[in-house]
Design a protein around this motif. Structure first.
Motif, mmCIF file in Angstrom:
data_model
loop_
_atom_site.group_PDB
_atom_site.id
_atom_site.type_symbol
_atom_site.label_atom_id
_atom_site.label_comp_id
_atom_site.label_asym_id
_atom_site.label_seq_id
_atom_site.Cartn_x
_atom_site.Cartn_y
_atom_site.Cartn_z
ATOM 1 N N LEU A 221 -5.543 -38.896 18.836
ATOM 2 C CA LEU A 221 -6.468 -37.682 18.790
ATOM 3 C C LEU A 221 -5.917 -36.473 19.070
ATOM 4 N N GLN A 222 -5.442 -36.775 20.529
ATOM 5 C CA GLN A 222 -4.654 -35.352 21.206
ATOM 6 C C GLN A 222 -3.290 -35.051 20.432
ATOM 7 N N LEU A 223 -2.648 -36.025 20.030
ATOM 8 C CA LEU A 223 -1.186 -35.589 19.240
ATOM 9 C C LEU A 223 -1.628 -35.090 17.741
ATOM 10 N N PHE A 224 -2.673 -35.651 17.289
ATOM 11 C CA PHE A 224 -3.339 -35.132 16.161
ATOM 12 C C PHE A 224 -3.521 -33.844 16.200
ATOM 13 N N ALA A 225 -4.455 -33.511 17.170
ATOM 14 C CA ALA A 225 -5.127 -32.100 17.370
ATOM 15 C C ALA A 225 -3.556 -31.002 17.736
ATOM 16 N N GLN A 226 -2.747 -31.479 18.493
ATOM 17 C CA GLN A 226 -1.602 -30.848 18.746
ATOM 18 C C GLN A 226 -0.832 -30.359 17.563
ATOM 19 N N ARG A 227 -0.616 -31.438 16.611
ATOM 20 C CA ARG A 227 0.136 -31.482 15.351
ATOM 21 C C ARG A 227 -0.859 -30.240 14.555
ATOM 22 N N LEU A 228 -2.011 -30.347 14.523
ATOM 23 C CA LEU A 228 -2.701 -29.057 13.645
ATOM 24 C C LEU A 228 -2.711 -27.712 14.547
ATOM 25 N N ILE A 229 -2.770 -27.611 15.826
ATOM 26 C CA ILE A 229 -2.375 -26.587 16.441
ATOM 27 C C ILE A 229 -1.012 -25.950 16.075
ATOM 28 N N ALA B 233 -11.256 -26.994 15.056
ATOM 29 C CA ALA B 233 -12.238 -27.590 15.675
ATOM 30 C C ALA B 233 -12.468 -29.181 15.552
ATOM 31 N N ARG B 234 -12.574 -29.797 16.619
ATOM 32 C CA ARG B 234 -12.990 -31.270 16.345
ATOM 33 C C ARG B 234 -14.385 -31.251 16.286
ATOM 34 N N LEU B 235 -14.641 -32.011 15.160
ATOM 35 C CA LEU B 235 -16.281 -31.910 14.751
ATOM 36 C C LEU B 235 -16.891 -33.309 15.526
ATOM 37 N N GLY B 236 -16.232 -34.098 15.794
ATOM 38 C CA GLY B 236 -16.510 -35.222 16.599
ATOM 39 C C GLY B 236 -15.788 -36.377 16.027
ATOM 40 N N GLY B 237 -15.828 -37.674 16.836
ATOM 41 C CA GLY B 237 -14.830 -38.512 16.366
ATOM 42 C C GLY B 237 -13.660 -38.429 15.885
ATOM 43 N N MET B 238 -13.468 -38.630 14.678
ATOM 44 C CA MET B 238 -11.900 -38.559 13.947
ATOM 45 C C MET B 238 -12.135 -37.321 13.205
ATOM 46 N N SER B 239 -13.110 -36.336 12.971
ATOM 47 C CA SER B 239 -13.260 -35.398 11.983
ATOM 48 C C SER B 239 -12.885 -33.975 12.643
ATOM 49 N N PHE B 240 -11.987 -33.537 12.050
ATOM 50 C CA PHE B 240 -11.542 -32.151 12.231
ATOM 51 C C PHE B 240 -11.767 -31.138 11.292
ATOM 52 N N LEU B 241 -11.998 -29.613 11.663
ATOM 53 C CA LEU B 241 -12.100 -28.758 10.823
ATOM 54 C C LEU B 241 -11.232 -27.754 10.918
ATOM 55 N N LEU B 242 -10.718 -27.140 9.768
ATOM 56 C CA LEU B 242 -9.494 -26.107 9.883
ATOM 57 C C LEU B 242 -10.128 -25.175 8.921
ATOM 58 N N PHE B 243 -10.172 -23.805 9.759
ATOM 59 C CA PHE B 243 -10.749 -22.802 8.920
ATOM 60 C C PHE B 243 -9.329 -21.771 8.676
ATOM 61 N N ILE B 244 -9.032 -21.743 7.460
ATOM 62 C CA ILE B 244 -7.817 -20.831 7.239
ATOM 63 C C ILE B 244 -8.103 -19.445 6.985
ATOM 64 N N ARG B 245 -7.550 -18.549 7.179
ATOM 65 C CA ARG B 245 -7.985 -16.981 6.837
ATOM 66 C C ARG B 245 -7.003 -16.578 5.746
ATOM 67 N N LYS B 246 -5.820 -17.026 5.573
ATOM 68 C CA LYS B 246 -5.112 -16.833 4.505
ATOM 69 C C LYS B 246 -4.164 -18.032 4.078
ATOM 70 N N PRO B 247 -3.726 -18.196 2.538
ATOM 71 C CA PRO B 247 -3.056 -19.282 2.043
ATOM 72 C C PRO B 247 -1.890 -19.487 3.161
ATOM 73 N N TYR B 248 -1.463 -20.673 3.207
ATOM 74 C CA TYR B 248 -0.258 -21.105 3.888
ATOM 75 C C TYR B 248 0.889 -21.101 2.805
ATOM 76 N N GLN B 249 1.991 -20.542 3.184
ATOM 77 C CA GLN B 249 3.424 -20.521 2.457
ATOM 78 C C GLN B 249 4.020 -21.941 2.858
ATOM 79 N N LYS B 250 3.600 -22.499 3.985
ATOM 80 C CA LYS B 250 4.298 -23.651 4.395
ATOM 81 C C LYS B 250 3.556 -24.903 4.001
ATOM 82 N N ARG B 251 4.180 -26.001 4.024
ATOM 83 C CA ARG B 251 3.727 -27.267 3.862
ATOM 84 C C ARG B 251 3.033 -27.879 5.243
ATOM 85 N N ILE B 252 1.733 -28.384 5.263
ATOM 86 C CA ILE B 252 1.439 -28.885 6.477
ATOM 87 C C ILE B 252 1.682 -30.292 6.528
#
Ligand SMILES: Nc1nc2c(ncn2[C@@H]2O[C@H](COP(=O)(O)OP(=O)(O)OP(=O)(O)O)[C@@H](O)[C@H]2O)c(=O)[nH]1
Length: 186
Positions: free
Chosen positions: A149-157, A167-186
């Motif tokens: 979970l920590q490594l996954f969070a770091q990857r998202l950061i 944000a981590r909503l709890g358990g293994m659920s994460f939420l990402l709020f994106i202001r502008k569309p990404y040009q890169k692939r996640i």
């Protein structure tokens, strides 16, 4: 009967009495003056310390002036108390808004953020869930599940932009709020 002159005795007596009165008056004045100075030197630092404690009570940051003797000890102790209170407050504020395992914002912090910002700003909400996380826990142990979970969070950061909200909503659920569309692939 012998009659001695009265005046020399009276003059001696009056001179001695006047000297005594003068000595008494000077001593009394000196005592009053030193008491006044002592009171002044006590009252001023006490006023400063009272003002300092009021500011601590109001949660204001204030550096106590340097003092000597016992007042210095008191002021130092109050400064240390103030530093501890500020540290505890910061810790509590952090714990109230962050997930302690990953360091990301928690559910309540992101809910607050979205309810404040969504009327004003636009963006995309992405809900990320790690499937079968229970199996990972069962196979690799809870500690390794935590590490994942920590490594996954770091990857998202690493892949998100600074203006985005993660944000981590709890358990293994994460939420990402994106202001502008990404040009890169996640
Ligand atoms: N290691 C670890 N596990 C957690 C944490 N919080 C929740 N879990 C575990 O996450 C698992 C979630 O299980 P489920 O709700 O069945 O989800 P799942 O196994 O991913 O199943 P699906 O969502 O259907 O794919 C449980 O085993 C919880 O114990 C945590 O902070 N650390």
């Amino acid at each position: 009967m012998l009659h001695l002159p009265f005046h020399p005795w009276l003059e001696n007596y009056q001179s001695a009495r006047n000297q005594l009165i003068s000595i008494f008056a000077i001593t009394l004045s000196l005592a009053i003056l030193s008491a006044w100075f002592a009171a002044r030197s006590m009252v001023k630092p006490i006023q400063v310390l009272v003002e300092f404690s009021k500011k601590i009570g109001r949660g204001e940051k204030y550096i106590a002036p340097k003092m000597n003797g016992e007042f210095g000890v008191l002021s130092g102790t109050m400064t240390a108390m103030q530093a501890n209170i500020i540290k505890r407050e910061e810790e509590l504020t952090y714990r109230a808004s962050h997930d302690l395992l990953t360091g990301l914002y928690n559910r309540s912090a992101v809910e607050r953020y979205l309810s404040e910002c969504l009327p004003r700003i636009t963006g995309s909400l992405i809900l990320i869930n790690i499937r079968h996380f229970k199996d990972i826990n069962n196979m690799m142990g809870f500690e390794n599940g935590d590490r994942l979970l920590q490594l996954f969070a770091q990857r998202l950061i690493d892949v998100s932009n600074p203006e985005d909200r993660l944000a981590r909503l709890g358990g293994m659920s994460f939420l990402l709020f994106i202001r502008k569309p990404y040009q890169k692939r996640i």
